[in-house]
Design a protein around this motif. Structure first.
Motif, PDB file in Angstrom:
ATOM      1  N   ARG A  37     -35.515 -40.856   0.629  1.00 37.95           N
ATOM      2  CA  ARG A  37     -36.715 -40.237   0.068  1.00 37.95           C
ATOM      3  C   ARG A  37     -36.484 -38.768  -0.293  1.00 37.95           C
ATOM      4  NH1 ARG A  37     -40.355 -41.235   5.302  1.00 37.95           N
ATOM      5  NH2 ARG A  37     -39.064 -43.114   5.209  1.00 37.95           N
ATOM      6  N   GLY A  38     -37.197 -38.316  -1.319  1.00 35.73           N
ATOM      7  CA  GLY A  38     -37.171 -36.905  -1.693  1.00 35.73           C
ATOM      8  C   GLY A  38     -36.009 -36.481  -2.567  1.00 35.73           C
ATOM      9  N   LYS A  39     -35.088 -37.381  -2.885  1.00 29.50           N
ATOM     10  CA  LYS A  39     -33.881 -36.977  -3.591  1.00 29.50           C
ATOM     11  C   LYS A  39     -34.104 -36.854  -5.095  1.00 29.50           C
ATOM     12  CE  LYS A  39     -31.413 -36.760   0.106  1.00 29.50           C
ATOM     13  NZ  LYS A  39     -31.029 -35.439   0.654  1.00 29.50           N
ATOM     14  N   LEU A  40     -33.484 -35.820  -5.667  1.00 26.35           N
ATOM     15  CA  LEU A  40     -33.459 -35.633  -7.110  1.00 26.35           C
ATOM     16  C   LEU A  40     -32.374 -36.508  -7.718  1.00 26.35           C
ATOM     17  CD1 LEU A  40     -33.660 -31.727  -7.115  1.00 26.35           C
ATOM     18  CD2 LEU A  40     -35.563 -33.325  -7.433  1.00 26.35           C
ATOM     19  N   LEU A  68     -46.613 -27.336  -0.492  1.00 25.92           N
ATOM     20  CA  LEU A  68     -46.108 -26.422   0.531  1.00 25.92           C
ATOM     21  C   LEU A  68     -44.631 -26.681   0.818  1.00 25.92           C
ATOM     22  CD1 LEU A  68     -46.670 -24.168   2.558  1.00 25.92           C
ATOM     23  CD2 LEU A  68     -47.379 -25.925   4.200  1.00 25.92           C
ATOM     24  N   ARG A  69     -44.248 -27.947   0.878  1.00 21.60           N
ATOM     25  CA  ARG A  69     -42.835 -28.264   1.085  1.00 21.60           C
ATOM     26  C   ARG A  69     -41.983 -27.751  -0.063  1.00 21.60           C
ATOM     27  NH1 ARG A  69     -44.742 -33.371   2.764  1.00 21.60           N
ATOM     28  NH2 ARG A  69     -44.045 -34.325   0.817  1.00 21.60           N
ATOM     29  N   ARG A  70     -42.488 -27.889  -1.286  1.00 29.22           N
ATOM     30  CA  ARG A  70     -41.724 -27.408  -2.454  1.00 29.22           C
ATOM     31  C   ARG A  70     -41.546 -25.892  -2.384  1.00 29.22           C
ATOM     32  NH1 ARG A  70     -41.884 -32.022  -2.512  1.00 29.22           N
ATOM     33  NH2 ARG A  70     -39.972 -31.537  -1.405  1.00 29.22           N
ATOM     34  N   LEU A  71     -42.632 -25.178  -2.036  1.00 28.94           N
ATOM     35  CA  LEU A  71     -42.586 -23.718  -2.011  1.00 28.94           C
ATOM     36  C   LEU A  71     -41.656 -23.197  -0.921  1.00 28.94           C
ATOM     37  CD1 LEU A  71     -46.367 -22.930  -2.620  1.00 28.94           C
ATOM     38  CD2 LEU A  71     -44.486 -22.543  -4.216  1.00 28.94           C
ATOM     39  N   THR A  72     -41.516 -23.961   0.152  1.00 31.16           N
ATOM     40  CA  THR A  72     -40.659 -23.528   1.262  1.00 31.16           C
ATOM     41  C   THR A  72     -39.260 -24.126   1.185  1.00 31.16           C
ATOM     42  OG1 THR A  72     -41.545 -25.319   2.639  1.00 31.16           O
ATOM     43  CG2 THR A  72     -42.612 -23.156   2.807  1.00 31.16           C
ATOM     44  N   GLY A  73     -38.974 -24.845   0.096  1.00 27.35           N
ATOM     45  CA  GLY A  73     -37.646 -25.402  -0.094  1.00 27.35           C
ATOM     46  C   GLY A  73     -37.335 -26.590   0.781  1.00 27.35           C
ATOM     47  N   ARG A  74     -38.354 -27.237   1.328  1.00 27.13           N
ATOM     48  CA  ARG A  74     -38.134 -28.395   2.182  1.00 27.13           C
ATOM     49  C   ARG A  74     -38.359 -29.684   1.408  1.00 27.13           C
ATOM     50  NH1 ARG A  74     -41.954 -28.864   5.912  1.00 27.13           N
ATOM     51  NH2 ARG A  74     -43.316 -27.270   5.021  1.00 27.13           N
ATOM     52  N   SER A  75     -37.811 -30.773   1.912  1.00 22.44           N
ATOM     53  CA  SER A  75     -37.942 -32.082   1.287  1.00 22.44           C
ATOM     54  C   SER A  75     -38.281 -33.110   2.349  1.00 22.44           C
ATOM     55  CB  SER A  75     -36.637 -32.472   0.583  1.00 22.44           C
ATOM     56  OG  SER A  75     -36.640 -33.854   0.241  1.00 22.44           O
ATOM     57  N   SER A  76     -38.982 -34.166   1.945  1.00 22.67           N
ATOM     58  CA  SER A  76     -39.298 -35.244   2.876  1.00 22.67           C
ATOM     59  C   SER A  76     -38.039 -35.975   3.338  1.00 22.67           C
ATOM     60  CB  SER A  76     -40.255 -36.248   2.218  1.00 22.67           C
ATOM     61  OG  SER A  76     -39.677 -36.774   1.029  1.00 22.67           O
ATOM     62  N   GLY A  77     -36.930 -35.786   2.608  1.00 22.95           N
ATOM     63  CA  GLY A  77     -35.687 -36.439   2.976  1.00 22.95           C
ATOM     64  C   GLY A  77     -34.779 -35.613   3.862  1.00 22.95           C
ATOM     65  N   ASP A  78     -35.188 -34.394   4.209  1.00 15.87           N
ATOM     66  CA  ASP A  78     -34.338 -33.540   5.047  1.00 15.87           C
ATOM     67  C   ASP A  78     -34.020 -34.236   6.367  1.00 15.87           C
ATOM     68  OD1 ASP A  78     -34.412 -31.617   3.106  1.00 15.87           O
ATOM     69  OD2 ASP A  78     -35.891 -30.343   4.104  1.00 15.87           O
ATOM     70  N   GLY A  79     -32.726 -34.323   6.680  1.00 17.63           N
ATOM     71  CA  GLY A  79     -32.303 -34.921   7.938  1.00 17.63           C
ATOM     72  C   GLY A  79     -32.271 -36.439   7.955  1.00 17.63           C
ATOM     73  N   ARG A  80     -32.625 -37.066   6.849  1.00 17.60           N
ATOM     74  CA  ARG A  80     -32.649 -38.526   6.805  1.00 17.60           C
ATOM     75  C   ARG A  80     -31.353 -39.079   6.213  1.00 17.60           C
ATOM     76  NH1 ARG A  80     -37.424 -41.115   7.795  1.00 17.60           N
ATOM     77  NH2 ARG A  80     -39.235 -39.758   8.074  1.00 17.60           N
TER      78      ARG A  80
END
Length: 274
Positions: A59-62, A239-251
């Protein structure tokens, strides 16, 4: 109905992509997500019970990340069929570049078909018909679908044209976040891909509108729904976009290696409305 005599029977299926292929919206992290790729694998396994299946999607990947993180691993698994579904996360970014997405898709299609795989992909629906607040990015969907078709214009690649059918924007095919398909939506997408691949038993029944039709909602109720969606889903996503986070972080991928596909009751769920 597909011609049963010419319908292909696949032995090694690998899914590449983001949250849709991982299965977000169809199950949960506690019990496990299912999703369109698992459901498509179930269709393949009915023709070949020895089907081997891997799912590299996260999830979350470009599109660039899918190419960088998943393509080499997918090629190494030597699939005879692969699905590549990418671009929606790019579309939602402020710096969306349709041509760049197209180049990443083309590279993935070229590499997979060069190693003997049949590749299936799909076009995306007009998300303004799912949430009116998405009108500013309506043109991006058109551009994304155009580059998907262009990249797929090569032997060995098939496209499920899901964007052409009104049913794909029925709210019942979408989860409450409106970004991911519901279980029924994942099944319909899997059925669309099955038809594009001409799997045994596939047909166009996935295009059938749900019954009964949804009743018209009062405008005031629609406004309230949109405001709740803004607060509950769009706000945290931004908020995740603005802070550079992704739903896929750590997955990591849920099925990184080819393994025998075992059909479950959930992956056998039909595309009938419920």
């Amino acid at each position: 109905m597909s011609d049963q005599h010419s319908a292909p029977v696949f032995a090694r299926y690998v899914a590449l992509g983001d949250s849709q292929s991982e299965g977000v919206g169809d199950g949960d992290d506690r019990t496990g997500v299912i999703g369109l790729a698992d459901r498509l694998a179930a269709s393949m396994a009915r023709a070949n019970p020895s089907l081997l299946y891997a799912n590299l999607a996260v999830r979350g990947k470009l599109a660039s990340q899918i190419r960088h993180d998943q393509l080499d691993a997918a090629v190494a698994l030597r699939p005879d069929v692969a699905t590549v579904i990418a671009g929606m996360n790019d579309l939602l970014r402020p710096d969306f570049d349709a041509d760049a997405v197209g180049r990443h898709l083309e590279a993935m299609f070229e590499a997979l078909t060069a190693h003997g795989a049949t590749v299936a992909t799909l076009t995306f629906p007009d998300i303004t018909r799912i949430t009116p607040l998405a009108r500013p990015i309506a043109a991006r969907t058109v551009a994304l679908n155009a580059v998907i078709r262009e990249a797929a214009a090569r032997p060995g690649v098939v496209v499920a044209e899901t964007c052409d059918h009104a049913v794909v924007t029925d709210p019942r095919l979408w989860s409450s976040d409106r970004l991911h398909a519901s279980p029924l939506g994942h099944q319909r997408i899997a059925d669309a891909l099955a038809q594009a691949l001409q799997l045994p038993g596939s047909d166009d029944s996935w295009t059938t509108p749900l019954s009964p039709p949804l009743p018209q909602r009062h405008p005031a109720a629609q406004v309230g729904t949109e405001l709740r969606w803004l607060a509950t889903f769009l706000g945290p996503w931004l908020l995740r976009r603005l802070t550079g986070r992704s739903s896929g972080d750590g997955r990591v991928a849920k099925r990184p290696e080819l393994a025998r596909f075992e059909e479950t009751a959930d992956s056998r769920a039909s595309a009938s409305p419920r």
